[in-house]
Design an enzyme around this catalytic site. Structure first.
Site, PDB file in Angstrom:
ATOM      1  N   THR A 180       0.646   4.722  -9.964  1.00  8.91           N
ATOM      2  CA  THR A 180       0.279   6.168  -9.612  1.00  8.91           C
ATOM      3  C   THR A 180       0.650   7.395 -10.499  1.00  8.91           C
ATOM      4  O   THR A 180       1.510   7.219 -11.010  1.00  8.91           O
ATOM      5  CB  THR A 180       0.483   6.183  -8.234  1.00  8.91           C
ATOM      6  N   ARG A 208      -8.226  -0.459   2.361  1.00 14.39           N
ATOM      7  CA  ARG A 208      -6.651  -0.173   2.494  1.00 14.39           C
ATOM      8  C   ARG A 208      -6.523   1.457   1.973  1.00 14.39           C
ATOM      9  O   ARG A 208      -7.016   1.678   0.781  1.00 14.39           O
ATOM     10  CB  ARG A 208      -5.825  -1.017   1.659  1.00 14.39           C
ATOM     11  N   VAL A 209      -5.638   2.015   2.524  1.00 14.34           N
ATOM     12  CA  VAL A 209      -5.304   3.355   2.112  1.00 14.34           C
ATOM     13  C   VAL A 209      -3.987   3.488   1.986  1.00 14.34           C
ATOM     14  O   VAL A 209      -3.408   3.260   2.992  1.00 14.34           O
ATOM     15  CB  VAL A 209      -5.984   4.488   3.096  1.00 14.34           C
ATOM     16  N   ASP A 211      -0.181   5.736   0.744  1.00  8.53           N
ATOM     17  CA  ASP A 211       0.504   6.988   0.742  1.00  8.53           C
ATOM     18  C   ASP A 211      -0.014   8.098   0.047  1.00  8.53           C
ATOM     19  O   ASP A 211       0.012   9.172   0.627  1.00  8.53           O
ATOM     20  CB  ASP A 211       2.095   6.572   0.710  1.00  8.53           C
ATOM     21  N   GLY A 232       4.974   4.202  -5.358  1.00  6.18           N
ATOM     22  CA  GLY A 232       5.602   3.156  -5.017  1.00  6.18           C
ATOM     23  C   GLY A 232       4.930   2.354  -3.962  1.00  6.18           C
ATOM     24  O   GLY A 232       3.580   2.683  -4.104  1.00  6.18           O
ATOM     25  N   GLY A 234       3.144   1.838  -1.223  1.00  5.29           N
ATOM     26  CA  GLY A 234       2.681   2.817  -0.200  1.00  5.29           C
ATOM     27  C   GLY A 234       2.917   2.610   1.279  1.00  5.29           C
ATOM     28  O   GLY A 234       3.355   3.496   1.863  1.00  5.29           O
TER      29      GLY A 234
HETATM   30  N1  ASP Z   1       1.771   4.582  -3.839  1.00  4.31           N
HETATM   31  C1  ASP Z   1       0.450   3.868  -4.389  1.00  4.31           C
HETATM   32  C2  ASP Z   1      -0.079   3.190  -3.192  1.00  4.31           C
HETATM   33  O1  ASP Z   1       0.439   2.619  -2.306  1.00  4.31           O
HETATM   34  C3  ASP Z   1       0.918   2.941  -5.323  1.00  4.31           C
HETATM   35  C4  ASP Z   1       1.493   3.317  -6.523  1.00  4.31           C
HETATM   36  O2  ASP Z   1       2.571   4.404  -6.516  1.00  4.31           O
HETATM   37  O3  ASP Z   1       1.322   2.890  -7.632  1.00  4.31           O
HETATM   38  O4  ASP Z   1      -1.350   3.174  -3.056  1.00  4.31           O
END
Ligand code: ASP
Length: 313
Positions: A180, A208-209, A211, A232, A234
Site C-alpha cells: 500500500t 473485501r475492504v 483499513d 499492514g 488491514g
Molecule cells: N492495509 C492494506 C489492506 O489491508 C494492505 C497493505 O497495507 O498493503 O488492504
C-alpha cells in the site's frame, strides 16, 4: 508555522536486504525519491498539504512497484479492487472509495468524493458511476496487468488459502509484504493532510475492504493532533482503529506523537498479531515512521533537511 514536512510510505512487511537485488533496491529508492520530491515541490511553493499528499500518492500509484493504482494486486477472482482515502486536517473533511476497478488514480477519485459529492465514502458501482460523472481517468484491464502480481496470485491460489502477501517468491516461507502507498504532510500554513491508496491483499475475497479507505483506521488527519497513513494487515488495523487511536492518545492523554505511535504500533498492534506500520506527522512538523515488521518502504523530507529514504529496519 513557517515550516513544512512530508512523509510517504510504499508498504511494510517482510522486506529483507538478503532477498533484495541492488537493481530492485535502486528502483524502489528512485520511486520513493520521485514521490517525495513531487509532494515537496508543492509545499516549497506554499501549496496545500492536501495537494502535496495527492501528488505524492499519484506518483506511487503510477509506479508498478507498489500495490496501488497500476501495481494493484489481484483478487481471488483475478480482478483489481482498489481502496483509497484522503483527509484534510483543517476541517476534518474526507473522501474515500472502496472496491473500485479500472480507475487510474483512486486517491484523486477519493478527493473528488470529498470535494464534489455530499458523501464521505462511495463503494463499488456507485463509486464508478460517480467517477464517470467527475471525469476520472479510467484505464483498461491491460494497464493494471503486471506479470509479477499475476504470478503472486498463482502462488497464493496454489497454497489454497487467503494469502495476504504480495511478495514474489516467499509465500511458502510465510513472509509478508504489504505494498500500500500513503502520504502525510504539513504545509506552511499549518494544515495537515493524509492519504492512503491500495489494491488490498493478493487473493482477497471480492468485496473485501481493508483499513486503507476507513477514516480513523488506515487514514486520518486533524490539525489539532496529527496526520496518519497506515500499511499492514488491514483486518488488524481496522479492529485497532489505529490512526484515530494515535490521534486520541495525543488529544486526550497529551502524549507526544512518538509516544502515541510506540504504544499503538509496537505494543497494541503486536499484542493482537497486527503486522505493519505507518507514517505520521504532527502539528509541529515532527515525523514518525514506526513499523513492527521487517521493513517498510518510507521517506521523509522537511524544510531545510536532507531527504531520508529507508527500506529495512
Ligand atoms: N492495509 C492494506 C489492506 O489491508 C494492505 C497493505 O497495507 O498493503 O488492504
Amino acid at each position: 508555522m513557517s515550516n513544512y514536512g512530508i512523509a510517504i510510505h510504499g508498504g511494510a512487511g517482510t522486506i529483507l536486504k538478503s532477498t533484495m537485488t541492488p537493481e530492485k533496491e535502486a528502483a524502489y529508492t528512485q520511486a520513493l525519491a520521485d514521490a517525495i520530491y513531487a509532494g515537496e515541490a508543492v509545499l516549497k511553493n506554499g501549496g496545500a498539504a492536501l495537494d502535496a499528499v495527492e501528488l505524492a500518492i499519484v506518483s506511487l500509484e503510477n509506479n508498478p512497484l507498489f500495490n496501488a493504482g497500476k501495481g494493484a494486486v489481484f483478487t481471488h477472482t483475478g480482478k483489481h479492487e482498489m481502496d483509497a482515502c484522503i483527509m484534510n486536517g483543517k476541517d476534518l473533511s474526507a473522501g474515500a472509495v472502496a472496491g473500485v476497478s479500472n480507475i487510474k488514480n483512486p486517491i484523486s477519485l477519493s478527493r473528488a468524493v470529498m470535494e464534489k459529492s455530499d458523501h464521505v465514502f462511495l463503494a463499488g458501482l456507485g463509486a464508478l458511476d460517480f467517477a464517470k460523472k467527475v471525469n476520472a481517468k479510467f484505464e483498461d484491464d491491460e494497464y493494471f496487468f503486471v506479470q509479477m502480481r499475476y504470478e503472486q496470485l498463482q502462488m497464493a491460489l496454489k497454497s489454497d488459502s487467503m494469502i495476504l502477501d504480495h511478495t514474489e517468491d516467499t509465500f511458502e516461507k510465510g513472509e509478508k509484504k504489504f505494498g500500500t502507498v500513503g502520504a502525510v504532510a504539513i504545509d506552511i500554513h499549518g494544515n495537515l493532510a493524509g492519504g492512503t491508496s491500495t489494491g488490498g491483499m493478493t487473493n482477497k475475497n471480492y468485496g473485501r475492504v481493508g483499513d486503507t479507505p476507513m477514516v480513523g483506521a488506515g487514514t486520518y488527519a486533524n490539525n489539532n493532533t496529527c496526520a496518519i497513513s497506515c500499511t499492514g494487515h488491514g483486518e488488524f488495523f481496522i479492529r485497532s482503529v489505529v490512526a484515530y487511536d494515535i490521534s486520541c492518545l495525543m488529544e486526550y492523554k497529551g502524549l507526544s506523537l512518538k509516544e502515541a505511535c510506540d504504544i499503538v504500533v509496537m505494543d497494541k498492534l503486536v499484542k493482537i498479531g497486527g503486522e505493519g506500520g505507518l507514517i505520521a506527522i504532527d502539528k509541529f512538523g515532527n515525523i514518525e515512521l514506526p513499523f513492527n515488521s521487517e521493513g517498510m518502504y518510507r521517506a521523509k523530507k522537511t524544510f531545510g533537511s536532507d531527504v531520508f529514504i529507508g527500506i529495512y529496519k
